[in-house]
Structures are given as C-alpha cells and as structure tokens.
Design a protein around this motif. Structure first.
Motif, short mmCIF file in Angstrom:
data_model
loop_
_atom_site.label_atom_id
_atom_site.label_comp_id
_atom_site.label_asym_id
_atom_site.label_seq_id
_atom_site.Cartn_x
_atom_site.Cartn_y
_atom_site.Cartn_z
N LEU A 1 34.28 -20.52 -30.46
CA LEU A 1 33.78 -21.09 -29.20
C LEU A 1 33.05 -20.34 -28.42
O LEU A 1 31.70 -20.81 -28.06
CB LEU A 1 35.23 -21.39 -28.38
CG LEU A 1 34.92 -22.08 -26.99
CD1 LEU A 1 34.60 -23.79 -27.15
CD2 LEU A 1 36.20 -22.13 -26.27
N LYS A 2 33.41 -19.00 -28.10
CA LYS A 2 32.67 -18.31 -27.20
C LYS A 2 31.08 -17.99 -27.95
O LYS A 2 30.18 -17.82 -27.29
CB LYS A 2 33.27 -16.75 -26.84
CG LYS A 2 34.55 -17.09 -26.09
CD LYS A 2 35.24 -15.80 -25.61
CE LYS A 2 36.21 -16.05 -24.64
NZ LYS A 2 35.79 -16.75 -23.55
N ALA B 1 29.43 -19.55 -30.48
CA ALA B 1 28.63 -20.95 -30.79
C ALA B 1 28.14 -21.16 -29.51
O ALA B 1 26.94 -21.64 -29.53
CB ALA B 1 29.77 -21.97 -31.50
N GLU B 2 28.71 -21.34 -28.30
CA GLU B 2 28.45 -21.35 -27.05
C GLU B 2 27.31 -20.88 -26.35
O GLU B 2 26.39 -21.41 -25.74
CB GLU B 2 29.47 -21.98 -26.18
CG GLU B 2 30.40 -22.95 -26.34
CD GLU B 2 31.35 -23.14 -25.08
OE1 GLU B 2 31.61 -22.16 -24.42
OE2 GLU B 2 32.14 -24.22 -25.39
N LYS B 3 27.14 -19.63 -27.14
CA LYS B 3 25.90 -18.72 -26.51
C LYS B 3 24.90 -19.18 -27.24
O LYS B 3 23.57 -19.10 -26.80
CB LYS B 3 26.44 -17.28 -26.96
CG LYS B 3 27.06 -16.50 -26.09
CD LYS B 3 27.15 -15.15 -26.53
CE LYS B 3 27.64 -14.24 -25.44
NZ LYS B 3 28.06 -12.60 -26.06
N GLU C 1 33.33 -27.63 -35.75
CA GLU C 1 34.25 -26.74 -35.86
C GLU C 1 35.37 -27.12 -37.40
O GLU C 1 35.07 -28.26 -37.59
CB GLU C 1 35.38 -26.55 -34.99
CG GLU C 1 34.90 -25.96 -33.90
CD GLU C 1 35.85 -25.69 -32.71
OE1 GLU C 1 36.90 -26.42 -32.78
OE2 GLU C 1 35.91 -25.09 -31.53
N SER D 1 23.32 -29.41 -35.35
CA SER D 1 24.72 -28.72 -34.99
C SER D 1 25.36 -28.22 -36.34
O SER D 1 25.53 -28.87 -37.21
CB SER D 1 25.69 -29.86 -34.70
OG SER D 1 25.15 -30.76 -33.77
N GLU E 1 23.41 -25.58 -28.83
CA GLU E 1 24.08 -26.83 -27.66
C GLU E 1 25.22 -27.26 -28.26
O GLU E 1 26.02 -27.89 -27.43
CB GLU E 1 22.85 -27.65 -27.41
CG GLU E 1 21.65 -27.07 -26.75
CD GLU E 1 20.47 -27.99 -26.39
OE1 GLU E 1 20.86 -29.10 -26.45
OE2 GLU E 1 19.43 -27.73 -25.85
N ARG E 2 24.96 -27.57 -29.60
CA ARG E 2 26.27 -28.40 -30.11
C ARG E 2 26.71 -27.74 -31.47
O ARG E 2 25.78 -27.16 -32.15
CB ARG E 2 25.76 -29.70 -30.54
CG ARG E 2 25.73 -30.79 -29.19
CD ARG E 2 25.51 -32.18 -29.55
NE ARG E 2 23.94 -32.34 -29.53
CZ ARG E 2 23.33 -33.38 -29.40
NH1 ARG E 2 23.85 -34.62 -29.88
NH2 ARG E 2 22.15 -33.34 -29.19
N TYR E 3 27.96 -27.95 -31.98
CA TYR E 3 28.31 -27.38 -33.15
C TYR E 3 29.75 -27.97 -33.61
O TYR E 3 30.19 -28.58 -32.63
CB TYR E 3 28.64 -25.76 -32.78
CG TYR E 3 29.78 -25.54 -31.97
CD1 TYR E 3 30.78 -25.32 -32.46
CD2 TYR E 3 29.49 -25.47 -30.62
CE1 TYR E 3 32.18 -24.96 -31.53
CE2 TYR E 3 30.46 -24.99 -29.90
CZ TYR E 3 31.76 -24.87 -30.15
OH TYR E 3 33.03 -24.62 -29.19
#
Length: 385
Positions: free
Chosen positions: A121-122, A124-126, A133, A103, A129-131
């Motif tokens: 958000l846009k 990282a989600e691309k 902030e 992550s 799976e997890r990240y």
C-alpha cells in the motif's frame, strides 16, 4: 355510472400515482448505484439470491394484505430486480476497465492486513495513482505470479532489524529471474490481538507467521505454556482467530490488521528491539532504469569458497574504489564443497563505467555472480525518527 368529470379526475389521480412510481424507481436506481459501489469496494458478489428470495416473499405477503395478485407483484419485481442486477454489472464492468488502465498488479503475502500488504500500500501509493492487489498464500506463489505474468510486481520481506535476513526469501532470490526494482522500510509494531480483552495467564494458543515469533522471542519465552501455532502470514493468523472465535486464542500481528478483522489489541510493542523495522523489496520482470543522479543500490549474489581469500579480494576492490558496502550476509550452500553464498548490497549505479569495471573484476575472482537489481535507496533515517 361515473361522469366524464369523474373519469378525468380518476385518470389525473392515476397519472399522479404513475409519476410517483417513476420517481420512486429513479430513487431506487440511485440506491442501486450506491450498493454497486459498496460491493465493488468490498469485493462482494453482485447477485444475492437469498436476499432476492426473501424480498419476493415479503412483497408477496404485502400484496395479499393489499388485495393484489401475488403473481403480478412477483413478475413486476422480478423485472425490477433484473434491471438492478444489469445496472450493477455495467458499473462493475466499467470499474474493472478503469482499474486496468495503467493499473499495475502487486502480489504480496496475504490475506489483507499482513505487513506485506501494508508495505505494498505504502509503496504503490507513492508511485501509482491506481493499482490492483493480489494476495498470495506463500512467498513462492508471490514470485511465480510475476514470473508467469499474472502480476507486475512481487513484494518480499528480505530482512528485519530484530531477526536478520529471511533465509526463505534469500533462497528464492537465488533462483528467480526477476529483478529488484525498489525497496521500502516499514516500522513493525507487533501486537497481541484477541476477540476480547483477557489476561496473559488466560491465553492458551498464539497464532502467527514464524518471523514475528522470532522478532518477539524474548516476550514469548516468558510464557512457556502457550501453544505456538504457525500460519502462512500474520493476517492469516488474525483471520483464524476471527473464524475460530475461541476467546483464549490470540494472534501476533499488526494493529492495522487487527482493525480489519475486528480484533482487540491486548498488548503492543512486543519486539525484542524498540525500533523494529522490516525492509521489503519489490521485484519485476525487467531491470529498473534509473537516473545517474539518483542515489542507488546494487544487490549481488556471489558463490565463494570458504577456504580461499576470494571475499577479502572482492572487499578490497570495493574499498580501493571507495564503494560503500551497505549489507553483507552469507548462507552455507554445500558443506562438503566448502562454499558459501554471499548477498551483498553496495552503493552505486550499474550503468556507471566504474561499476561495470568493478563487476568485471569480481567475475574474474568468482565464477558465479548474479546481479539481482539496481534500485533507489530508501532513506531509513526518516523511518527511525
């Protein structure tokens, strides 16, 4: 004196009560698990001393009404509360361990609700799976967190379709050792946000980051009596409006951010241009490795003398080699020395022999060339539809 049958009956009743107590404790534990998940999601502390104190006071009063010893009830529920806290701590520990496995951490200009957080958000989600902030107070802190290995990626807004390139970010790129590894274009819809619906004539102060004020300058100019209040970010502006609770003050920011801070949208689409887009770049400590088949962009910084024809020579090389120049902007770096810093985006892959040849030729023309990164090109056409 109770008979043997009476004693058995009482014991059976006690057994039933004990069974119910265990079942209720199990039910309580399930609720504790849900509470723990909610606290982790909303980043709330596990222990709430004030609530524990209030709970014990209420239970003590209830014990007295039912002819039970208060100390007995206090000791019993202190044990139950401690068990609850330990359970929640175990879940929190497991959650942190799970999140930290593959992550990456993204640093952005915060707090939550800022356009930088939306872009993070846009993006990282691309790719993940997890990240995790990491909201920062300013652009310098965003970059330093990655340079110091506290985060894996830094996100910065580099240009806007209304206000152009962001000079503060260009200056940071000149100094940092990080590399651009990606970009994303985010449609920006600036809104006026307030505690409640009010007329424009009732507004006294407006809070926001300097960039939205530039992007909405045509609208802002119509209200010279408004007091301009600069903040670290649009989300910081919204947070201040929520905290101050002054109905005549408003924030300039995103509708998404407004929802996070419980603010009402007074007016939408306030930018000077209808299609207002900000390009964000992502930076990392290592150069990106990209396939030769992928459509890529190369960003360079060049120091060029104004009086010379160095820039013309560089552009001619690119033209002769049929290299597309995507962006070109400049900054004065020293008036006396008559030098400018040029930021140039060109289409191509750094790993190709052609691009290596071009870089070598540019280096011979100007002594300062910095390669900021090579990364996939974002399809802006899809954003503009």
């Amino acid at each position: 004196m109770p008979s043997k049958n009476d004693l058995l009956k009482f014991r059976n009743e006690i057994n039933d009560v004990d069974k119910k107590i265990v079942q209720l404790l199990a039910k309580r534990k399930k609720l504790v698990l849900n509470i723990a998940k909610s606290k982790i999601k909303n980043n709330q502390p596990i222990r709430d001393i004030q609530r524990e104190k209030y709970l014990l006071e209420k239970l003590t009063d209830l014990a007295k009404k039912n002819n039970l010893d208060s100390n007995y009830i206090i000791r019993l529920f202190q044990l139950i509360i401690e068990e609850s806290v330990l359970t929640q701590k175990e879940i929190l520990k497991k959650s942190r361990n799970d999140k930290n496995i593959n992550s990456p951490t993204f640093s952005f200009l915060g707090p939550k609700g800022s356009y930088s957080q939306i872009a993070t958000l846009k993006y990282a989600e691309k790719h993940f799976e997890r990240y995790i902030e990491n909201a920062c107070l300013n652009f310098e802190e965003v970059v330093k967190s990655v340079e110091c290995k506290k985060s894996d990626y830094a996100i910065l807004p580099i240009e806007n379709s209304c206000s152009g390139f962001i000079n503060e970010v260009l200056n940071i790129l000149k100094k940092t050792k990080l590399f651009i590894i990606g970009e994303i274009n985010i449609p920006i819809n600036h809104c006026l946000l307030g505690i409640k619906k009010i007329e424009l004539s009732q507004i006294q102060s407006i809070y926001s980051h300097p960039q939205p004020f530039k992007q909405c300058s045509n609208f802002i100019k119509q209200f010279p009596n408004w007091k301009i209040q600069y903040t670290n970010s649009t989300a910081d502006a919204m947070k201040k409006i929520t905290e101050y609770k002054i109905q005549n003050n408003v924030a300039l920011g995103s509708e998404i951010g407004g929802k996070i801070y419980g603010l009402k949208v007074l007016y939408k689409n306030l930018a000077n241009k209808k299609k207002n887009i900000t390009r964000f770049i992502f930076l990392a400590r290592k150069f990106a490795t990209i396939s030769s088949t992928e459509k890529t962009k190369l960003t360079l910084i060049l120091n060029i003398k104004k009086v010379s024809k160095e820039l013309d020579k560089i552009l001619l090389i690119l033209k002769n080699k049929k290299i597309i120049v995507k962006k070109l902007t400049s900054q004065n770096i020293h008036k006396k020395l008559c030098k400018e810093t040029f930021y140039i985006d060109i289409q191509g892959n750094i790993s190709s022999p052609l691009m290596q040849e071009i870089i070598q030729k540019i280096q011979k023309i100007t002594h300062f060339v910095k390669i900021l990164g090579c990364y996939p090109i974002e399809n802006t056409a899809q954003i503009l539809k």
